[in-house]
Design a protein around this motif. Structure first.
Motif, PDB file in Angstrom:
ATOM      1  N   LYS A 365       6.440  13.756  33.140  1.00 53.05           N
ATOM      2  CA  LYS A 365       7.266  12.646  33.635  1.00 53.05           C
ATOM      3  C   LYS A 365       7.898  12.934  34.994  1.00 53.05           C
ATOM      4  O   LYS A 365       8.313  12.014  35.691  1.00 53.05           O
ATOM      5  CB  LYS A 365       8.376  12.352  32.624  1.00 53.05           C
ATOM      6  N   GLN A 366       7.996  14.227  35.343  1.00 47.77           N
ATOM      7  CA  GLN A 366       8.685  14.614  36.581  1.00 47.77           C
ATOM      8  C   GLN A 366       7.850  15.598  37.372  1.00 47.77           C
ATOM      9  O   GLN A 366       6.994  16.315  36.839  1.00 47.77           O
ATOM     10  CB  GLN A 366      10.042  15.263  36.257  1.00 47.77           C
ATOM     11  N   ASN A 367       8.148  15.684  38.651  1.00 41.86           N
ATOM     12  CA  ASN A 367       7.542  16.687  39.512  1.00 41.86           C
ATOM     13  C   ASN A 367       8.216  18.033  39.244  1.00 41.86           C
ATOM     14  O   ASN A 367       9.420  18.105  39.035  1.00 41.86           O
ATOM     15  CB  ASN A 367       7.729  16.280  40.976  1.00 41.86           C
ATOM     16  N   PHE A 368       7.426  19.119  39.269  1.00 43.40           N
ATOM     17  CA  PHE A 368       8.007  20.424  38.947  1.00 43.40           C
ATOM     18  C   PHE A 368       9.115  20.819  39.914  1.00 43.40           C
ATOM     19  O   PHE A 368      10.142  21.369  39.502  1.00 43.40           O
ATOM     20  CB  PHE A 368       6.936  21.518  38.932  1.00 43.40           C
ATOM     21  N   ASN A 369       8.928  20.574  41.184  1.00 45.82           N
ATOM     22  CA  ASN A 369       9.935  20.953  42.175  1.00 45.82           C
ATOM     23  C   ASN A 369      11.273  20.252  41.897  1.00 45.82           C
ATOM     24  O   ASN A 369      12.348  20.838  42.077  1.00 45.82           O
ATOM     25  CB  ASN A 369       9.442  20.600  43.580  1.00 45.82           C
ATOM     26  N   GLU A 370      11.195  19.032  41.430  1.00 39.35           N
ATOM     27  CA  GLU A 370      12.392  18.282  41.067  1.00 39.35           C
ATOM     28  C   GLU A 370      13.128  18.957  39.901  1.00 39.35           C
ATOM     29  O   GLU A 370      14.364  19.033  39.879  1.00 39.35           O
ATOM     30  CB  GLU A 370      11.986  16.858  40.686  1.00 39.35           C
ATOM     31  N   ILE A 371      12.360  19.456  38.939  1.00 41.81           N
ATOM     32  CA  ILE A 371      12.954  20.134  37.776  1.00 41.81           C
ATOM     33  C   ILE A 371      13.517  21.494  38.167  1.00 41.81           C
ATOM     34  O   ILE A 371      14.642  21.842  37.807  1.00 41.81           O
ATOM     35  CB  ILE A 371      11.892  20.304  36.666  1.00 41.81           C
ATOM     36  N   ARG A 373      14.572  22.674  40.976  1.00 45.84           N
ATOM     37  CA  ARG A 373      15.752  22.646  41.841  1.00 45.84           C
ATOM     38  C   ARG A 373      16.817  21.655  41.335  1.00 45.84           C
ATOM     39  O   ARG A 373      17.806  21.405  42.018  1.00 45.84           O
ATOM     40  CB  ARG A 373      15.350  22.265  43.260  1.00 45.84           C
ATOM     41  N   GLY A 374      16.588  21.171  40.122  1.00 47.13           N
ATOM     42  CA  GLY A 374      17.482  20.161  39.580  1.00 47.13           C
ATOM     43  C   GLY A 374      18.813  20.699  39.083  1.00 47.13           C
ATOM     44  O   GLY A 374      19.050  21.909  39.001  1.00 47.13           O
ATOM     45  N   HIS A 375      19.684  19.775  38.723  1.00 46.26           N
ATOM     46  CA  HIS A 375      21.045  20.089  38.293  1.00 46.26           C
ATOM     47  C   HIS A 375      21.066  20.950  37.030  1.00 46.26           C
ATOM     48  O   HIS A 375      21.878  21.873  36.925  1.00 46.26           O
ATOM     49  CB  HIS A 375      21.815  18.790  38.054  1.00 46.26           C
ATOM     50  N   PHE A 376      20.180  20.660  36.086  1.00 44.89           N
ATOM     51  CA  PHE A 376      20.225  21.358  34.806  1.00 44.89           C
ATOM     52  C   PHE A 376      20.039  22.868  34.971  1.00 44.89           C
ATOM     53  O   PHE A 376      20.844  23.660  34.476  1.00 44.89           O
ATOM     54  CB  PHE A 376      19.154  20.801  33.853  1.00 44.89           C
ATOM     55  N   LEU A 377      18.964  23.284  35.638  1.00 46.45           N
ATOM     56  CA  LEU A 377      18.703  24.718  35.798  1.00 46.45           C
ATOM     57  C   LEU A 377      19.726  25.385  36.702  1.00 46.45           C
ATOM     58  O   LEU A 377      20.083  26.553  36.506  1.00 46.45           O
ATOM     59  CB  LEU A 377      17.289  24.948  36.340  1.00 46.45           C
ATOM     60  N   GLN A 378      20.226  24.658  37.689  1.00 45.69           N
ATOM     61  CA  GLN A 378      21.250  25.226  38.555  1.00 45.69           C
ATOM     62  C   GLN A 378      22.526  25.504  37.757  1.00 45.69           C
ATOM     63  O   GLN A 378      23.166  26.563  37.931  1.00 45.69           O
ATOM     64  CB  GLN A 378      21.543  24.284  39.722  1.00 45.69           C
TER      65      GLN A 378
END
Length: 401
Positions: A365-371, A373-378
């Motif tokens: 559903k999402q691009n890997f780069n978006e995931i 560098r996303g808020h959740f992993l940060q």
């Protein structure tokens, strides 16, 4: 695996940002993953008691990764991805596309390693495994005979696994291939701690490249575990209070004393025998069998002598309290350098999130780069940097840096 300028520069960015984060206490993250674990299947043909997949304890649905999902993941993680661990939960050979996954990743010059319980190594599969270009194959063999093996690998066939390993070694020689590197891996358990020398000899006789002895992870370890080795050097846990019922038994104390005398006698007869207290390593003398450090937990280092410990009752209850040996600092390099992707495309922080509780996003559903560098992993990296022990999946973790 080819370390191109792009891959090397990416790794340097990860290391530098990680070090800055540790020094400053602020989460600075640069670069893309150099390694990833991808799950071909999350179910298994065996019923190992500490495995949530084998014991059907995963709350997520069972399934198989599809080729289009796998190829999309790999393509999105290029050109930085260097190392692929092609397993997570479950038995990877249960996915009929598994060997094609390997071939596709190898065509992108990615190092591929996987692990199996060894029950699917027939002639055709062995040949396909070799021709796929697989770099490293870890085969679990937690015993020296059917009795010691099935104590943990419930539903497993010791003879079938040994025959499969032998076939793989022979076929590699026939095809004049140096791949895959065959690693025989043994989990250290109460059921096999008295058979380590026999397992080592078996690996040597079979002609595998390496044999590794790995400390077992127990889901519930606070009060001990019936599978936990009696020898504290063979486990990643430490007793912090109390004593087990066996260690309070006078007969056990006598047996323990005999074992201690046996070690002293063996050591005096053979200067190559050492008791090593700082590294988890078994070194084989006068042999081409290689070994490697698996964890920073100690084990006996011996040559061709056998050190036995007495067999113990697996139903023994413990009155002791245990803790993990790892001090678990507020840091984790894995959060900067790698991640895990389940069969259905969910991205989770690491291999200790077996039930995919912490889903950062989905690759379908999402691009890997978006995931990545996303808020959740940060936020997850931030929480680890502040109080790692407060995160439930980290409490049983062996990562020490």
């Amino acid at each position: 695996m080819i370390l191109s300028f792009t891959r090397i520069f990416n790794l340097l960015k990860i290391i530098v940002s990680y070090l800055i984060s540790r020094i400053t206490g602020r989460v600075i993250h640069w670069g893309n993953p150099v390694a990833v674990s991808i799950e071909p299947a999350n179910f298994c043909n065996l019923s190992c008691p500490e495995c949530p997949a084998g014991m059907k304890k995963l709350t997520r649905h069972e399934g198989l990764m599809q080729p289009e999902t796998f190829q999309s993941i790999i393509s999105q993680m290029l050109p930085h991805l260097s190392y692929l661990t092609l397993y997570f939960q479950g038995e990877p050979y249960l996915n009929r596309h598994f060997l094609n996954f390997i071939a596709f990743a190898r065509s992108k010059k990615i190092f591929v390693a996987t692990a199996t319980n060894g029950h699917f190594l027939d002639e055709a599969t062995v040949r396909q495994t070799i021709t796929s270009g697989l770099n490293q194959l870890i085969i679990s063999l937690d015993g020296a005979d059917q009795e010691s093996y099935q104590a943990y690998r419930m539903g497993g066939d010791f003879a079938k696994v040994v025959a499969g390993i032998r076939l793989l070694v022979i076929e590699k020689k026939r095809m004049k291939s140096d791949k895959p590197e065959i690693i025989l891996q043994c989990l250290l358990l109460k059921s096999n701690e008295h058979k380590l020398a026999e397992i080592k000899k078996l690996g040597k006789d079979l002609g595998v490249n390496k044999i590794t002895f790995k400390t077992a992870q127990f889901n519930d370890y606070s009060q001990g575990n019936p599978l936990m080795p009696e020898n504290p050097k063979l486990t990643r846990y430490i007793r912090i209070s109390g004593k087990s019922e066996e260690t309070q038994n006078p007969k056990f104390k006598i047996q323990k004393s005999k074992v201690k005398n046996q070690k002293s006698k063996v050591k005096s007869q053979n200067p190559k025998v050492k008791i090593q207290n700082s590294k988890f390593k078994i070194q084989t003398c006068k042999s081409n069998l290689k070994t490697e450090k698996v964890f920073h937990f100690p084990i006996f280092k011996f040559a061709d002598s056998q050190i036995k410990t007495p067999p113990v009752n697996q139903n023994t209850k413990s009155a002791a309290t245990y803790s993990i040996k790892n001090r678990q600092p507020n840091s984790c390099f894995r959060m900067w350098s790698s991640c895990v992707i389940t069969w259905d495309g969910n991205v989770v922080p690491c291999c200790f999130d077996k039930d995919a509780k912490y889903v950062a996003g989905n690759m379908n559903k999402q691009n890997f780069n978006e995931i990545w560098r996303g808020h959740f992993l940060q936020e997850f990296r931030k929480n680890i940097s502040q109080d790692r022990k407060s995160i439930d999946i980290c409490t049983n973790c062996s990562q020490s840096f």
